[in-house]
Design an enzyme around this catalytic site. Sequence first.
Site, PDB file in Angstrom:
ATOM      1  N   VAL A  84      22.932  -9.236 -29.728  1.00 11.20           N
ATOM      2  CA  VAL A  84      21.558  -9.696 -28.900  1.00 11.20           C
ATOM      3  C   VAL A  84      20.883  -8.436 -28.389  1.00 11.20           C
ATOM      4  O   VAL A  84      21.388  -7.745 -27.568  1.00 11.20           O
ATOM      5  CB  VAL A  84      21.882 -10.675 -28.067  1.00 11.20           C
ATOM      6  CG1 VAL A  84      20.653 -11.361 -27.458  1.00 11.20           C
ATOM      7  CG2 VAL A  84      22.759 -11.814 -28.637  1.00 11.20           C
ATOM      8  N   LYS A  85      19.708  -8.373 -28.790  1.00  8.97           N
ATOM      9  CA  LYS A  85      18.900  -7.230 -28.035  1.00  8.97           C
ATOM     10  C   LYS A  85      17.820  -7.790 -26.964  1.00  8.97           C
ATOM     11  O   LYS A  85      17.213  -9.078 -27.028  1.00  8.97           O
ATOM     12  CB  LYS A  85      17.660  -6.860 -29.252  1.00  8.97           C
ATOM     13  CG  LYS A  85      18.292  -5.413 -29.731  1.00  8.97           C
ATOM     14  CD  LYS A  85      17.117  -4.750 -30.401  1.00  8.97           C
ATOM     15  CE  LYS A  85      17.440  -3.514 -31.122  1.00  8.97           C
ATOM     16  NZ  LYS A  85      16.227  -2.775 -31.728  1.00  8.97           N
ATOM     17  N   CYS A  86      18.052  -7.143 -25.944  1.00 10.05           N
ATOM     18  CA  CYS A  86      17.331  -8.015 -24.833  1.00 10.05           C
ATOM     19  C   CYS A  86      16.758  -6.388 -24.031  1.00 10.05           C
ATOM     20  O   CYS A  86      16.956  -5.361 -24.166  1.00 10.05           O
ATOM     21  CB  CYS A  86      18.079  -8.163 -23.620  1.00 10.05           C
ATOM     22  SG  CYS A  86      19.010  -9.881 -24.026  1.00 10.05           S
ATOM     23  N   MET A 110      19.536  -8.165 -33.100  1.00 12.55           N
ATOM     24  CA  MET A 110      18.230  -9.020 -33.235  1.00 12.55           C
ATOM     25  C   MET A 110      17.802  -9.127 -32.012  1.00 12.55           C
ATOM     26  O   MET A 110      18.669  -9.744 -31.015  1.00 12.55           O
ATOM     27  CB  MET A 110      18.646 -10.310 -33.918  1.00 12.55           C
ATOM     28  CG  MET A 110      17.629 -11.344 -33.934  1.00 12.55           C
ATOM     29  SD  MET A 110      16.209 -10.568 -35.020  1.00 12.55           S
ATOM     30  CE  MET A 110      14.870 -11.381 -34.461  1.00 12.55           C
ATOM     31  N   THR A 142      17.464  -4.283 -35.734  1.00 16.43           N
ATOM     32  CA  THR A 142      16.252  -5.001 -36.300  1.00 16.43           C
ATOM     33  C   THR A 142      15.332  -5.250 -34.804  1.00 16.43           C
ATOM     34  O   THR A 142      15.817  -4.932 -33.658  1.00 16.43           O
ATOM     35  CB  THR A 142      16.164  -6.363 -36.806  1.00 16.43           C
ATOM     36  OG1 THR A 142      16.701  -7.361 -36.008  1.00 16.43           O
ATOM     37  CG2 THR A 142      17.108  -6.317 -38.114  1.00 16.43           C
TER      38      THR A 142
END
Length: 240
Positions: free
Chosen positions: A82-84, A56, A27
């Site tokens: 975790v998306k960074c 996310m 997402t």
Amino acid sequence: MKIFLDSANLAEIREAVSWGAIDGVTTNPSLVAKEGCRFFPLLKEICETVNGPVSMETISRDAAGMVDEGRAFAKLHPHIVVKCPLTQEGLAATRRLSKEQIRVNVTLCFSPSQALLAAKAGAAYVSPFVGRLDDISADGMGLIRDIKTIYANYAFSTQILVASVRHPLHVVEAARLGADAATMPFAVLQSLVKHPLTEAGLERFLKDWEKLPPEAKAWKSSSAVSDTAAEARGRQRINR
Ligand code: G3P
């Protein structure tokens, strides 16, 4: 190659899971905003729906904020990744989160140099956006080729997650190049299934089947099944 659905829409995710087609979900803030609902409960529901990684994206622009958010996301469910973003702050956050065994998907990657830094920061995944490069007449799949070479040269464990996929050929080419995963909108996933010859072939099979007399087509009544079994035994005796 793993296939991820690039969506925060539960109906699409459930449908894709029912085909056994997807290995995870990605997402981003735009996709979550489209659903217009409270995102933590939505994220938890998505994690419970798909048996694989669910990416996310953090919202903060500074490393400290991304780390705080990443820790909170990771507590939500074991599937969370975790998306960074691929920025200096995003790399710093990736370094810190990966040292805490929190998987990071470094996103918004558009160059081989960015992908190299994502791997060095300890990213679990890097998301090169092939469609957005194609959109500006750059070579999106060429970036995947370059990253594959660089990662193989140094045995980086970061997985190449091809993103911003626009059509089936992006998926096929990603698989040909040996990308670890590709993430795509539901419409692209659906287009992977479709072929006009399959549709035409099925129509022809069923049309030919309809030419059979009704009694020959009957299979639901138990007598029809037993007759068939008896016929089969009879054939076996003849063939001995
Ligand atoms: O996961 C990244 C993807 O959602 C971006 O796709 O079509 O907005 O370039 P797109």
